[in-house]
Enzyme design. Sequence first.
Site, PDB file in Angstrom:
ATOM      1  N   VAL A 154     -23.011  -8.746 -46.848  1.00 48.41           N
ATOM      2  CA  VAL A 154     -23.492  -7.770 -45.880  1.00 48.41           C
ATOM      3  C   VAL A 154     -22.388  -7.513 -44.854  1.00 48.41           C
ATOM      4  CG1 VAL A 154     -25.277  -7.208 -44.191  1.00 48.41           C
ATOM      5  CG2 VAL A 154     -25.853  -8.578 -46.206  1.00 48.41           C
ATOM      6  N   ASP A 192     -41.460 -10.523 -49.897  1.00 51.23           N
ATOM      7  CA  ASP A 192     -40.596 -11.523 -49.257  1.00 51.23           C
ATOM      8  C   ASP A 192     -40.662 -11.354 -47.750  1.00 51.23           C
ATOM      9  OD1 ASP A 192     -38.893 -13.686 -49.201  1.00 51.23           O
ATOM     10  OD2 ASP A 192     -37.077 -12.481 -49.379  1.00 51.23           O
ATOM     11  N   LEU A 201     -20.893  -9.657 -42.013  1.00 50.57           N
ATOM     12  CA  LEU A 201     -22.011 -10.254 -41.285  1.00 50.57           C
ATOM     13  C   LEU A 201     -22.542 -11.503 -41.968  1.00 50.57           C
ATOM     14  CD1 LEU A 201     -23.949  -6.987 -40.319  1.00 50.57           C
ATOM     15  CD2 LEU A 201     -22.305  -8.284 -38.945  1.00 50.57           C
ATOM     16  N   LYS A 217     -24.866  -3.287 -47.490  1.00 56.81           N
ATOM     17  CA  LYS A 217     -25.216  -4.443 -48.321  1.00 56.81           C
ATOM     18  C   LYS A 217     -24.744  -4.174 -49.741  1.00 56.81           C
ATOM     19  CE  LYS A 217     -28.911  -7.728 -49.034  1.00 56.81           C
ATOM     20  NZ  LYS A 217     -30.244  -8.123 -48.581  1.00 56.81           N
TER      21      LYS A 217
END
Length: 418
Positions: A176, A285, A168, A191
């Site tokens: 990922v 984040d 991805l 991940k």
Amino acid sequence: MAVWRAGAQPDASMSIKVMIIDGHRDFRRLLMHHVTTCWPDAAITDFDPGTAGHLPEEFSGAGNDIVLLGDNQGNRSSLKVLRQYLERPGFPPVAYFCSNARMKREALEAGADAAFLRHRLKHDELIVRISHILRSRSRVSSTHSLFIGDARAGIHPLVKGYRFLSKLSASEHSSVYLAEREADGIRVVLKVLREVPDLAEGIGAFDRFLQEYEMIAELVHPNIVTIFDLGVSDDHAHIAMEYLAGGDLRQRIQQEIPEEDALQYALQIASGLAKVHSVGILHRDLKPGNVMLREDGSVALIDFGLAKRMRLRQEITGSGEIFGTPYYMSPEQGHADDVDVRSDLYSLGVILYEMLTGEKPYKAANAMGIIYKHRRAPIPRLPPPLQHHQPLLDRLLAKSVDARLQSADEVVEWLQAI
């Protein structure tokens, strides 16, 4: 030149071909060991330029899937040799091994597909990089030669129990994948974190990151991504999480969000933050790229704690405009002051403003300009049709933490009242 094969090779299409060029016999043998640990059927060509002489000028690397080039090239400059190889059309990918950071940097600038320090070579990092190089160059016809395990579908070389479906995304720190869990066929996002803690950052920061994800995995909440599995090795960690098919909020904002939907998304984000904050975790984040949508329109928070562990990075367009974390940083985080839950609430305020208007509240030519505006510029005003939401934005984007709403629960109450 000697050709060395490890194990039987019943099917040549299931074997990778690797050429190792370096003047140190022990180092060549070390690289052989690393490769054959993952690919037992690899066909490895072992070449010593010190004793056998240099390869002819017409050498094209043909027939090899990857070349592992060391910095011991006899009386020749290894960087010059590297550049000569890379200039040849169709030359296979090159991984370069050297003794200092300057040479590593120059090799990457020259176009090497990967570069490693000889004295800090780590098996997992090497295998992941080789696997990614081979996949990206489409030089291996069978996924079996790239991924340990089931020959019917590839499995990530460091993560067993998952069938690889597609890649991805990738960054400096992680890759990922869309994968399928072998046990039950559930699709997951896998991940794999490649970053190994160094002396400056310390093992403790890496451990804290993993501990945070372990805590998140225990939380059951509709607005927090479901964590299925967390695995740790000496040099990497992997996280298997819920596959969220609706894309991220960043893409949704680009399509324009109706006012009612924007408020509903903000309510769900605040609800997820309240749950996360309740166990003592800050997101740090929070941005549209870390808010994912399900097919039913609900949202889920992802990527907890990454900003604390990884260095701040930005993507800069050709025009100099910056996209990334600085747009969503609280004033205190941007100035490296202590942060608490109210920093996440500030980021939520930025996201809410962007959802309502389609614009970010503060823009500048560089990251420091944006950070400065977060601390000093007035809170932006909403256009007249949306001004009834200004009091909420004022309480979320207040420069002083004491002037903001004090908890995500308060934000939830405010939005529910609306």
